[in-house]
Design an enzyme around this catalytic site. Sequence first.
Site, PDB file in Angstrom:
ATOM      1  CB  SER A 164      -0.962  -0.064   1.197  1.00 32.89           C
ATOM      2  OG  SER A 164      -1.996   0.868   1.076  1.00 32.89           O
ATOM      3  CG  ASP A 258      -6.818  -2.542  -3.448  1.00 31.43           C
ATOM      4  OD1 ASP A 258      -7.249  -1.447  -3.067  1.00 31.43           O
ATOM      5  OD2 ASP A 258      -5.647  -2.914  -3.257  1.00 31.43           O
ATOM      6  CG  HIS A 288      -5.911  -2.072   0.327  1.00 33.17           C
ATOM      7  ND1 HIS A 288      -5.099  -1.705  -0.715  1.00 33.17           N
ATOM      8  CD2 HIS A 288      -5.362  -1.503   1.444  1.00 33.17           C
ATOM      9  CE1 HIS A 288      -4.114  -0.932  -0.268  1.00 33.17           C
ATOM     10  NE2 HIS A 288      -4.248  -0.809   1.041  1.00 33.17           N
TER      11      HIS A 288
END
Length: 317
Positions: A164, A258, A288
């Site tokens: 991320s 995501d 995610h």
Amino acid sequence: MPHRNPRAKLTPAMHGVLERMARAGQVPLHALTPQQARAHYEANAGVLDLPLVPMARVESFTVKARDGFEVPVRLVAPSQEALPVLVYLHGGGFTLGSTATHESLCRQLSHLAQCAVLSVGYRLAPEQRFPTAFEDAWDVLQWLAQHGQTLGLDATRLAVGGDSAGGTLAAACALQARDVGVPLALQLLFYPGTTAHADTPSHKTFGQGFVLEAAHIAYFFDLYIPNHTQREDWRFAPLLAEDAEGVAPAWLGLAECDPLVDEGVLYADKLRAAGVAVDLEIYRGVTHEFIKMGRVIAAARQAHQDAARALREAFKR
């Protein structure tokens, strides 16, 4: 065109996780202060994660950043040998997370790839805004390249990785490493953020009800980089880097459901167009943060194996 029923894409196990999260009825992170959000994330980070793999080396110390700040780092390794090293940058929107929240993942990668992993506790927003997180990450990577042998590590075989926001930082570090001549064997990117404005189609399709929501992204962006013109900087949006030629080979592991999946694919395309070797995996039916759900999500365990294989192969080259 947004999918008519994007939740139909979810695996049964992932669907179950989202249902349990909804039933828990917790206050969303974006409605909390950064300090409250951090405490919540720290308390819940290990709930679905795999147990900690025992390691031969577990060491915590600090590395001095350019402004004198002592950046906390944690080294894990499966043996006392002079192993290659993955510098790992945790996710959390540049606002949350720590070496502790990602220790299970770092130990998994270390164990499966038989390499050392140095996890970086870069400074967080809003106390430290852009570009401090990048500068801390880069300063640690550069220090390791120069001094890794003093730790009994093989500093000639380095990789950088993250998930991320940590994937954003890792991609940016790979670009900087190319620019200053620090050789990297691999950039290992779990669902990295790469764009400036969260405006790809997947942000609309998966922007609500899929763990990372549009409101979270706006919250994190505003805390870390409130100046919108700065968001065009490649250290925040690697997709906007002028040139990707000559950067380290990349392994990308993306989650199908995501908001960040499209920009991950776009970044893989950018690297390939620049002649960079890219291995792209899209894990179907997961969201995610799935790589930290190994207790219940089979794709997480598969992603750990795939990423470790990419590291092993890169360190052999």
